[in-house]
Design an enzyme around this catalytic site. Structure first.
Site, PDB file in Angstrom:
ATOM      1  N   ASP A 325      92.104 148.827  47.962  1.00 59.10           N
ATOM      2  CA  ASP A 325      91.267 148.397  49.216  1.00 59.10           C
ATOM      3  C   ASP A 325      90.632 149.645  49.789  1.00 59.10           C
ATOM      4  O   ASP A 325      90.863 150.798  49.430  1.00 59.10           O
ATOM      5  CB  ASP A 325      92.016 147.576  50.315  1.00 59.10           C
ATOM      6  CG  ASP A 325      91.086 146.445  50.976  1.00 59.10           C
ATOM      7  OD1 ASP A 325      91.701 145.679  51.541  1.00 59.10           O
ATOM      8  OD2 ASP A 325      89.837 146.781  51.112  1.00 59.10           O
ATOM      9  N   GLU A 522      88.681 140.314  59.630  1.00 60.37           N
ATOM     10  CA  GLU A 522      90.048 141.170  59.454  1.00 60.37           C
ATOM     11  C   GLU A 522      90.827 141.240  60.807  1.00 60.37           C
ATOM     12  O   GLU A 522      90.929 140.329  61.516  1.00 60.37           O
ATOM     13  CB  GLU A 522      89.597 142.509  58.868  1.00 60.37           C
ATOM     14  CG  GLU A 522      88.938 142.309  57.409  1.00 60.37           C
ATOM     15  CD  GLU A 522      88.565 143.674  56.564  1.00 60.37           C
ATOM     16  OE1 GLU A 522      87.535 143.928  56.481  1.00 60.37           O
ATOM     17  OE2 GLU A 522      89.789 144.398  56.707  1.00 60.37           O
TER      18      GLU A 522
HETATM   19  C1  GLC Z   1      87.748 145.469  53.415  1.00 61.07           C
HETATM   20  C2  GLC Z   1      88.637 144.100  52.991  1.00 61.07           C
HETATM   21  C3  GLC Z   1      88.441 143.533  51.604  1.00 61.07           C
HETATM   22  C4  GLC Z   1      87.016 144.245  51.041  1.00 61.07           C
HETATM   23  C5  GLC Z   1      87.008 145.430  51.162  1.00 61.07           C
HETATM   24  C6  GLC Z   1      85.295 145.806  50.830  1.00 61.07           C
HETATM   25  O1  GLC Z   1      88.575 146.214  54.219  1.00 61.07           O
HETATM   26  O2  GLC Z   1      90.073 144.232  53.172  1.00 61.07           O
HETATM   27  O3  GLC Z   1      88.797 142.432  51.511  1.00 61.07           O
HETATM   28  O4  GLC Z   1      86.876 143.399  49.801  1.00 61.07           O
HETATM   29  O5  GLC Z   1      87.203 146.163  52.547  1.00 61.07           O
HETATM   30  O6  GLC Z   1      84.604 145.494  51.595  1.00 61.07           O
END
Ligand code: GLC
Length: 631
Positions: A325, A522
């Site tokens: 991530d 988030e």
């Molecule tokens: C974010 C999220 C993830 C996403 C990634 C790229 O922090 O946790 O779900 O795909 O970053 O944007």
């Protein structure tokens, strides 16, 4: 313990981020837009071709690569942090992404996104081996970063439909709209199994039930990846966030919340609840899996060799690649080089750096030269990445994989919106209907519409819409608010009036209150108090005081504590986060479509109940998982 604040730079700089196109006519008597074709190119009858299809080409390429080129393939930078676009060929980068707010400088229009993708992909022609970039983005409910894209219901609403065929068609349409910009990789489906709806990412989950998540997650993957990843309308899917992102304990996450926290559960629960959807995703041929920020019993997932390698790659036989991530590796250890060593050796294949890519490349190169990361681990990671690129036809193609701009013609089309409207219809869950208040009549003298979310497209679409957090108001063109849909649905003799606070309802035949949550994403959606906000409670009170029957439509990413509003409402519909096609809500309110939705999450009486699950002693919710009325 996870950091007290997100390990990312301040939010602004950090994010500075079809098929069975349904013959809908049979479902909606007299609904003109319902008739949609079943385009041949949309449909896949079988799961995608195995990723092992052309291992010989992967072997050949791998044997030609230098260490620098191998490490480059494992590096994903965010385009907004590229110090120089020529870094793409200078470091032989394998991938770029656009995070939540990482947009073209020219704005979020379709042409601007398409130009951005083509501009970066053209740099790979300057590389020695000319291995095209994988470009990834969060197309989580349509191509939601791009103005004018169809925005579908978020996964919570799709979970309420229970409709795998529809979910697969939605993914196929989303794939087509993503491809219109040239981009060919989406970081979805989120196959989390949220166990506590105080988590801000609950709406990104299909359900609290692992079997339902497994079924809809696999359908989404097949819709994105089609019959073959080489299909020009297929895109690479990502099952995320591995593992138990939806199983963390409150208090262990960022700022005492749940997000990025610690799943304090035994391995039997981990497997039964959270691993189940990944077995289905691997069986569906998913090409990438994103590793989660959270921990399991104190160990960061991004450094958990047992779960990344032993369980996912060996036991489940996952053949694609693992991507971290966003700066997820950084959280493993205060020393970045040590963090990289632990994560790559645990089985991480590609690192979403996204900004410090030059340092990442330097450290990983040194780690290999110092013998702290074996070349065999590098070769396994690069083999997996190349296997997916070969399966997608990115490698070995005669020409650069630039955008097919003929797809601009169907971008945001009426045909695509008709499917989104059907999804909205099927997602609504009728929770209360005293004395058959619903369906409403279209011919009464006056309907009074009220509520902060009645004429607010951004509240309908929620987070991950045009911007990372989403926003209230007219966030994107081509959408229809619930108020606009009601006005379109009633007879010419019916007057529709509106007030945000519920005033002015006296004398109307019926009132409709559209209330709920403002957009969030988030950790900013973590909420220990799920009560309706005071403005919504006041709106419904005002309507009741006017002495008119009240139908409440709740636009939220999760069950909320209804309190007095449930008693005051004559009818109540959970509409989740329906996206741009508000007509689907009117179709149900006026009976053009009878409600079929079923709760994907247990609906608690009070916040204290949120962690009591089906099968637990004392399970006595306001509405149980699977509840839903009809006409
Ligand atoms: C974010 C999220 C993830 C996403 C990634 C790229 O922090 O946790 O779900 O795909 O970053 O944007």
């Amino acid at each position: 313990m996870p950091p007290t604040t997100p390990s990312r730079p301040p939010r602004r700089s950090r994010w500075s981020r079809v098929g069975g196109l349904l013959a809908l006519g049979s479902l909606i008597p007299g609904c003109a837009a319902a008739q949609v074709a079943h385009p041949a190119h949309h449909r896949a009858a079988r799961s995608p071709a195995p990723l092992l299809a052309r291992e010989g080409l992967v072997d050949t390429l791998l044997s030609q690569m230098t260490l620098a080129e191998k490490v480059g393939q494992m590096t994903q930078a965010d385009q907004e942090f590229l110090k120089d676009p020529a870094d793409i060929e200078r470091y032989a980068l394998g991938s770029l992404l656009s995070g939540g707010n990482s947009d073209p400088k020219e704005g979020n229009g379709l042409a601007a996104w398409t130009d951005l993708y083509d501009r970066y992909q053209q740099h790979t022609a300057n590389m020695r081996l000319k291995i095209p970039l994988l470009y990834g983005i969060d197309a989580v409910h349509g191509h939601n970063n791009v103005l004018g894209a169809v925005i579908f219901p978020h996964n919570v609403g799709l979970g309420a439909t229970r409709d795998s065929a529809l979910v697969r068609t939605i993914a196929a349409i989303t794939a087509q709209e993503v491809r219109a910009t040239g981009i060919h990789w989406t970081f979805t489906p989120c196959v989390c199994v949220p166990q506590d709806v105080r988590w801000g990412r609950s709406y990104e989950g299909f359900s609290e039930d692992p079997e339902l998540v497994a079924r809809l997650g696999a359908a989404t993957i097949r819709g994105f990846q089609g019959r073959s990843l080489r299909d020009p309308l297929s895109i690479l899917a990502t099952a995320k966030h591995y593992l138990a992102d939806g199983g963390t304990a409150i208090g262990t996450g960022i700022r005492g919340g749940l997000d990025q926290g610690d799943a304090q559960i035994d391995e039997q629960t981990l497997r039964r609840v959270h691993l189940r959807p990944y077995a289905a995703a691997v069986a569906a041929g998913v090409g990438s899996i994103m590793v989660s920020y959270n921990s399991w019993n104190g160990v960061k997932m991004s450094a958990n060799r047992h779960l990344l390698t032993d369980v996912l790659k060996q036991e489940l036989g996952f053949q694609g690649f693992l991507v971290s991530d966003y700066r997820g590796v950084n959280q493993i250890d205060p020393d970045y080089k040590t963090a990289i060593e632990k994560s790559i050796n645990a089985g991480m294949d590609m690192v979403m750096v996204p900004d410090t890519y030059r340092e990442f490349i330097g450290h990983l190169t040194d780690l290999v030269n110092e013998g702290r990361v074996p070349m065999s681990r590098i070769d396994d990671a690069v083999r997996r990445i190349l296997r997916v690129k070969v399966a997608m036809g990115l490698v070995g193609a005669e020409r650069l994989p630039l955008a097919d701009r003929t797809l601009h013609r169907s971008f945001g089309s009426a045909e695509h919106r008709a499917v989104a409207r059907q999804a909205v219809r099927e997602s609504l869950v009728l929770l209360k209907n005293r004395a058959r208040t619903l369906p409403l009549s279209k011919t009464v003298a006056r309907l009074h519409v009220a509520g902060k979310s009645a004429d607010n497209l951004g509240n309908q679409t929620g987070g991950w819409t045009i911007s990372w957090q989403g926003a209230g108001g007219d966030v994107t063109p081509g959408g229809t608010t619930v108020l606009a849909a009601i006005k379109r649905a009633v007879s010419p003799h019916t007057t529709v009036t509106f007030s945000a606070d519920g005033s002015g309802a006296a004398g109307a035949d019926m009132a409709i209150a559209v209330i709920g949550e403002p957009p969030y994403a988030e950790m900013l959606g973590d909420n220990s108090d799920l009560a309706l906000d005071s403005a919504d409670i006041a709106t419904v009170r005002n309507l009741k005081a006017a002495g008119v029957p009240v139908a409440v439509v709740l636009l939220s990413g999760r069950p909320l504590i209804l309190g007095e509003v449930l008693d005051q409402a004559d009818a109540l519909v959970a509409a989740w986060l329906p996206g741009t096609e508000g007509d689907g809500v009117a179709d149900v309110l006026f009976g053009a479509y009878r409600p079929t939705g079923k709760l994907p999450y247990t609906w608690p009486r009070a916040t204290a109940q949120v962690s009591i699950h089906r099968g637990d002693r004392g399970y006595d919710p306001l509405f149980p998982f699977g509840f839903g009325l009809t006409y």
